[in-house]
Each structure stands twice: as C-alpha cells, then as structure tokens.
Motif scaffolding. Structure first.
Motif, PDB file in Angstrom:
ATOM      1  N   UNK A  91     -11.278  19.093 -43.773  1.00  0.00           N
ATOM      2  CA  UNK A  91     -10.234  18.745 -42.792  1.00  0.00           C
ATOM      3  C   UNK A  91     -10.113  19.697 -41.625  1.00  0.00           C
ATOM      4  N   UNK A  92     -10.539  20.950 -41.822  1.00  0.00           N
ATOM      5  CA  UNK A  92     -10.203  21.925 -40.774  1.00  0.00           C
ATOM      6  C   UNK A  92     -11.346  22.838 -40.341  1.00  0.00           C
ATOM      7  N   UNK A  93     -12.501  22.737 -40.983  1.00  0.00           N
ATOM      8  CA  UNK A  93     -13.534  23.724 -40.674  1.00  0.00           C
ATOM      9  C   UNK A  93     -14.772  23.091 -40.061  1.00  0.00           C
ATOM     10  N   UNK A  94     -14.557  22.185 -39.078  1.00  0.00           N
ATOM     11  CA  UNK A  94     -15.699  21.472 -38.478  1.00  0.00           C
ATOM     12  C   UNK A  94     -16.370  22.208 -37.334  1.00  0.00           C
ATOM     13  N   UNK A  95     -15.817  23.354 -36.885  1.00  0.00           N
ATOM     14  CA  UNK A  95     -16.393  24.038 -35.711  1.00  0.00           C
ATOM     15  C   UNK A  95     -17.697  24.749 -36.098  1.00  0.00           C
ATOM     16  N   UNK A  96     -18.395  25.279 -35.074  1.00  0.00           N
ATOM     17  CA  UNK A  96     -19.735  25.851 -35.299  1.00  0.00           C
ATOM     18  C   UNK A  96     -19.694  27.059 -36.245  1.00  0.00           C
ATOM     19  N   UNK A  97     -18.727  27.937 -36.061  1.00  0.00           N
ATOM     20  CA  UNK A  97     -18.636  29.137 -36.905  1.00  0.00           C
ATOM     21  C   UNK A  97     -17.193  29.283 -37.371  1.00  0.00           C
ATOM     22  N   UNK A  98     -16.773  28.421 -38.291  1.00  0.00           N
ATOM     23  CA  UNK A  98     -15.354  28.402 -38.647  1.00  0.00           C
ATOM     24  C   UNK A  98     -14.906  29.701 -39.317  1.00  0.00           C
ATOM     25  N   UNK A  99     -13.612  29.966 -39.154  1.00  0.00           N
ATOM     26  CA  UNK A  99     -13.017  31.187 -39.720  1.00  0.00           C
ATOM     27  C   UNK A  99     -11.731  30.796 -40.431  1.00  0.00           C
ATOM     28  N   UNK A 119     -18.700  30.291 -45.513  1.00  0.00           N
ATOM     29  CA  UNK A 119     -17.692  30.239 -44.449  1.00  0.00           C
ATOM     30  C   UNK A 119     -17.122  31.644 -44.205  1.00  0.00           C
ATOM     31  N   UNK A 120     -17.008  32.007 -42.928  1.00  0.00           N
ATOM     32  CA  UNK A 120     -16.405  33.287 -42.554  1.00  0.00           C
ATOM     33  C   UNK A 120     -14.936  33.267 -42.975  1.00  0.00           C
ATOM     34  N   UNK A 121     -14.520  34.315 -43.691  1.00  0.00           N
ATOM     35  CA  UNK A 121     -13.167  34.279 -44.269  1.00  0.00           C
ATOM     36  C   UNK A 121     -12.571  35.675 -44.295  1.00  0.00           C
ATOM     37  N   UNK A 184       1.381  31.197 -35.916  1.00  0.00           N
ATOM     38  CA  UNK A 184       1.320  30.641 -34.547  1.00  0.00           C
ATOM     39  C   UNK A 184       0.397  31.483 -33.668  1.00  0.00           C
ATOM     40  N   UNK A 185       0.435  32.822 -33.887  1.00  0.00           N
ATOM     41  CA  UNK A 185      -0.375  33.727 -33.065  1.00  0.00           C
ATOM     42  C   UNK A 185      -1.856  33.687 -33.453  1.00  0.00           C
ATOM     43  N   UNK A 186      -2.128  33.441 -34.726  1.00  0.00           N
ATOM     44  CA  UNK A 186      -3.507  33.546 -35.225  1.00  0.00           C
ATOM     45  C   UNK A 186      -4.252  32.215 -35.231  1.00  0.00           C
ATOM     46  N   UNK A 187      -3.510  31.121 -35.276  1.00  0.00           N
ATOM     47  CA  UNK A 187      -4.156  29.814 -35.425  1.00  0.00           C
ATOM     48  C   UNK A 187      -4.744  29.333 -34.091  1.00  0.00           C
ATOM     49  N   UNK A 188      -5.946  28.744 -34.158  1.00  0.00           N
ATOM     50  CA  UNK A 188      -6.507  28.096 -32.958  1.00  0.00           C
ATOM     51  C   UNK A 188      -5.591  26.938 -32.561  1.00  0.00           C
ATOM     52  N   UNK A 189      -5.595  26.509 -31.293  1.00  0.00           N
ATOM     53  CA  UNK A 189      -4.673  25.433 -30.874  1.00  0.00           C
ATOM     54  C   UNK A 189      -4.801  24.160 -31.714  1.00  0.00           C
ATOM     55  N   UNK A 190      -6.017  23.857 -32.187  1.00  0.00           N
ATOM     56  CA  UNK A 190      -6.186  22.640 -32.999  1.00  0.00           C
ATOM     57  C   UNK A 190      -6.344  22.964 -34.487  1.00  0.00           C
ATOM     58  N   UNK A 191      -6.012  24.210 -34.851  1.00  0.00           N
ATOM     59  CA  UNK A 191      -6.191  24.631 -36.245  1.00  0.00           C
ATOM     60  C   UNK A 191      -5.112  24.071 -37.175  1.00  0.00           C
ATOM     61  N   UNK A 192      -5.299  24.308 -38.472  1.00  0.00           N
ATOM     62  CA  UNK A 192      -4.321  23.837 -39.467  1.00  0.00           C
ATOM     63  C   UNK A 192      -3.877  25.002 -40.349  1.00  0.00           C
ATOM     64  N   UNK A 193      -2.579  25.025 -40.609  1.00  0.00           N
ATOM     65  CA  UNK A 193      -1.984  25.964 -41.576  1.00  0.00           C
ATOM     66  C   UNK A 193      -1.688  25.119 -42.816  1.00  0.00           C
TER      67      UNK A 193
END
Ligand code: DWN
Ligand code: ZN
Length: 413
Positions: A91-99, A119-121, A184-193
């Motif tokens: 659901x949330x880690x579709x980008x090229x180098x997800x974190x 996955x980078x974590x 709010x500060x750490x999440x990408x604009x389209x990210x999911x918490x």
C-alpha cells in the motif's frame, strides 16, 4: 481535576483501580521495599471523545533498558507482523527507494518483514534491551523516544518516509501531539502513517478491563484518532480490524487531502456514535459490569481454594498485573505464573509478588487450575500445553466473563 491530553478539557474518571504498580515492573526480592505505585483511573473526555488515563506515569519509568516485553514471544504474532509488513509494502512502498520508519520497534518483529524484502528502514525505541535484539538481527535501529524533534532529525539524516508504522505503541505515548507532529514532519506528502492499537469498542464489548494499565495511556476509537489527526493536518483514510490482542484497529492516516478516505472511515465513526463508544453512559456501564466480573473471578478462585485445589497462572502479561492486583490476589491464591520470557522468570510480579517460572516448571508442577492471563494467545497456548488438560488440569479464562473450562471425564471438579 486532570485535563485531557488532547484538548485540555477536564477529565472525569469512570473507574478507579486504586493504587497500582507498573504492569511490566517485575521485581527481585531487594526491590520490593521501593516499588512504585500510582492511581490507575481511566476517564473519557466528553469534549473530544478520547479515553485515557487520568494519572500518567513518566515515560522513562516504563520504557527503559530493562523493558520486560519482547514482541517475538508468540508464533501467532510473528505471522501477524509478517502479513502487516506485506500489506504496508503493497500500500505504501511503491517508490524507487522506499523508506519506512517504525515507532517503538521492540525486538524488530515488524521490521523483519521489511528487511527481508530489502526495504530501507529505521526502528526507533527507547528500550535498549529489546532494541539490542533487533540490532542483533541486523536491523537498522536507533535508541530513543519518537518525538517531533527526533522525527525532524531522522528526516534530515535519512530523508522523508514513505510509511511510518507502529504497533501497540501510539496508545502508549502521553505526548501524543509530539508523535503526530513528528509524523507530519517526517512523512512524505503522499506517505501513509499506519498503526494499530487495542480498540476501545472491543475493550467495552469484551469487558477487557485488564487492558487498562500504566503503559496504555490512550484507548482509541476512530472518532478520537481522527480528531487528534486533524489537529496536525492529517486524517484517517482507512481502518481495518485486527484479530490480535483481544481486538485491535489498524488506522491508515495521510496528509489531509492526499488520499481519498475509504467508506470504512465514516462507517466506523457512525457505528461508534450509534453504539455509544464516545458517550459517558457506555463507560459507566463498563465500570459496573467489570466490577461484577471481578467479584465472579474472586468467588471462583475462593471456591477452588476451599476445595484445597491449586491454582497457577499462565502468561505473566502486563494485563495480568491489573486483574491480579484489582482482585487482591497474591501467592496464596496463585502459586506461580508460567511465562516463556527469560527476563521475567525468577522474578516476582508487580504488586502481588507472585513468582514467575518457566513453562517447564509448569509442566513439572501442574496445578489443578490454570488462570490464562495471556487470554489473547489462547489458541497458541492451549495447543502448546495440551498436556495440561490431558493430565486433568482445567483452564480458567475471564474475558469476556469467567469461564472454567470443562475438565476431562472422571477428573474431580
Ligand atoms: O501493548 C503491549 C502489548 C502488545 O504487549 C505492551 N504494553 C505490553 C505487552 O502486553 P502483555 O504483556 O499483556 O502482552 P501479551 O502479548 O499478552 O503477553 C504475553 C505474555 O505471555 C508474554 O510475557 C509472553 C507469554 N507467553 C508465554 O509464556 N507463552 C506468550 C505465549 C504466546 C506463549 O506461548
Ligand atoms: Zn479531550
């Protein structure tokens, strides 16, 4: 009068357990003299609907380098978290180098699933002992509390996160505004918490009063979580029930407007309004019902002891501290509690000072009755301990009500 941690309105307790110890503070004999107690009393904020403890214990007293709970002690929970990681990846880690960042990663039970997929974590946890176990497995971790400040530092060092995840953690943090501001500060604009915690509706429905203890500062509903989220420019965009720890909800939050909320969100909020999960009457009823449940458990134990039968406990859970101390049990009623966690074995339980023993001790010293304090792991434990019933032993559970399991034919009741 205490104030709501979310909106600062006055908070009325709906139940008081009196003075209680810290639920995960297992003790050695010399520590008994200076055991810490606080008033355990949950309340509902009528203004914002958040259920929470009226008196809180400082974080550092609960989460430190000798934290008693290791998440990976249950095979069922290991499967649950592997599936959780899969779902976050889809659901949330579709980008090229997800974190992905996990708040309160404990021994890495959830991060394992990301690491296995490359996955980078980053896992953040204040408890050094459980975190050392995660590090030993090769997971990337950092010791400390997740706050607005530490979230900004993580964003600066690693970049923003595609997903921020947490399991049985967000409801533990009194400074909930710092957690949400950090997200709010750490999440990408389209990210999911994405986080899950015990659902207050399930606690009410199941009379699960033992979910109430120091570490559980909040008892969430979709209504109350959505209100906190809104303060920080976030919103709940999906909700999914989880069949673990007696009934949890998994919340999916995004930056307001970034994701179309699913129909489930409104449906849950409407259900909560209709069922009274955010109304004081539901909590007054809960206090009455659980008071009666407590008395039935005390009577059951008295009846068994009057026949000179022996009782032990199974699972030295945090939850067990509430039920044992609320009922006033001690080693005279419960001989010992079996638990698989090495760090709990050989110690005394908080408040009641019942000795904790390894499961092998249980197998060598079967009691007549075993009180299942880890009732949320019932299937796993009853399968593992099938020998107990085969030897004539009887399990007792108390959620949603006291239940003395039938004994094999021929065994004395
Ligand atoms: O939120 C929290 C939950 C997730 O974990 C924390 N605040 C603290 C802790 O609460 P708990 O101690 O009530 O959680 P559990 O998962 O119900 O604890 C199970 C206990 O039972 C552990 O001490 C391990 C033990 N156990 C065992 O001895 N044999 C568990 C299983 C499955 C077993 O087979
Ligand atoms: Zn409030």
């Amino acid at each position: 009068m205490p104030a709501c941690l979310v909106c600062h309105d006055p908070l009325e307790p709906f139940l008081s357990f009196g003075k209680m110890p810290l639920a995960d503070a297992f003790l050695d004999e010399p520590e008994l003299a200076h055991e810490f107690f606080f008033t355990l009393a949950p309340g509902l904020c009528a203004a914002c609907g958040m259920v929470q403890l009226c008196e809180r214990v400082p974080d550092a007293r609960m989460f430190h380098d000798t934290y008693a709970y290791y998440s990976s002690t249950s095979a069922g929970m290991r499967r649950h978290f592997a599936a959780f990681a899969d779902q976050v990846r889809r659901r949330a880690l579709g980008s090229a180098d997800p974190f992905v960042v996990e708040i309160g990663c404990n021994d890495g039970i959830l991060l394992d699933g990301f690491a296995a997929a490359g996955v980078r974590h980053l896992g953040v946890d204040p408890a050094g002992n459980v975190l050392a176990e995660a590090a030993r497995k090769g997971l990337t971790v950092q010791q400390g509390f997740f706050t607005e400040r530490s979230a900004m530092d993580i964003a600066a060092a690693h970049g923003r996160a595609d997903a921020i995840v947490a399991a049985n953690v967000v409801c533990h943090v009194a400074d909930i505004h710092s957690v949400f501001a950090g997200v709010r500060a750490l999440l990408k604009p389209a990210g999911l918490f994405i986080f899950e915690d015990p659902y207050v509706g399930a606690i009410l429905e199941q009379n699960a009063l033992d979910q109430i203890y120091d570490e559980h500062v909040f008892y969430f509903s979709v209504t109350s979580v959505n209100r906190v989220a809104a303060i920080h420019g976030l919103e709940v965009v999906d909700v999914a029930p989880q069949p673990v720890h007696g009934g949890e909800l998994r919340y999916y939050l995004g930056v307001r407007g970034a994701h179309a909320p699913s129909r489930a969100v409104d449906e849950w909020i409407e259900r909560e309004r209709a069922s009274g999960v955010v109304s004081p009457a539901a909590y007054r009823d809960f206090a009455v019902r659980t008071g009666a449940l407590r008395q039935r458990l005390i009577d059951t134990v008295d009846r068994i002891l009057s026949k000179r039968h022996r009782i032990a406990g199974y699972g030295a859970t945090a939850k067990s501290s509430t039920i044992i101390n609320y009922c006033g049990f001690g080693p005279a009623e419960i001989e010992y509690i079996a638990d698989v966690t090495p760090g709990k074995q050989g110690k005394l339980t908080p408040g009641a000072h019942v000795p904790v023993r390894a499961p092998d001790f249980f197998r060598a010293h079967y009691p007549d009755y075993a009180l299942l304090f880890a009732w949320n792991h019932e299937k796993e434990i009853l399968e593992k301990e099938a020998g107990f019933q085969a030897a004539g032993g009887t399990w007792i559970t108390y959620v949603p009500d006291v239940k003395v399991r039938s004994r094999p034919p021929g065994a004395a009741a």
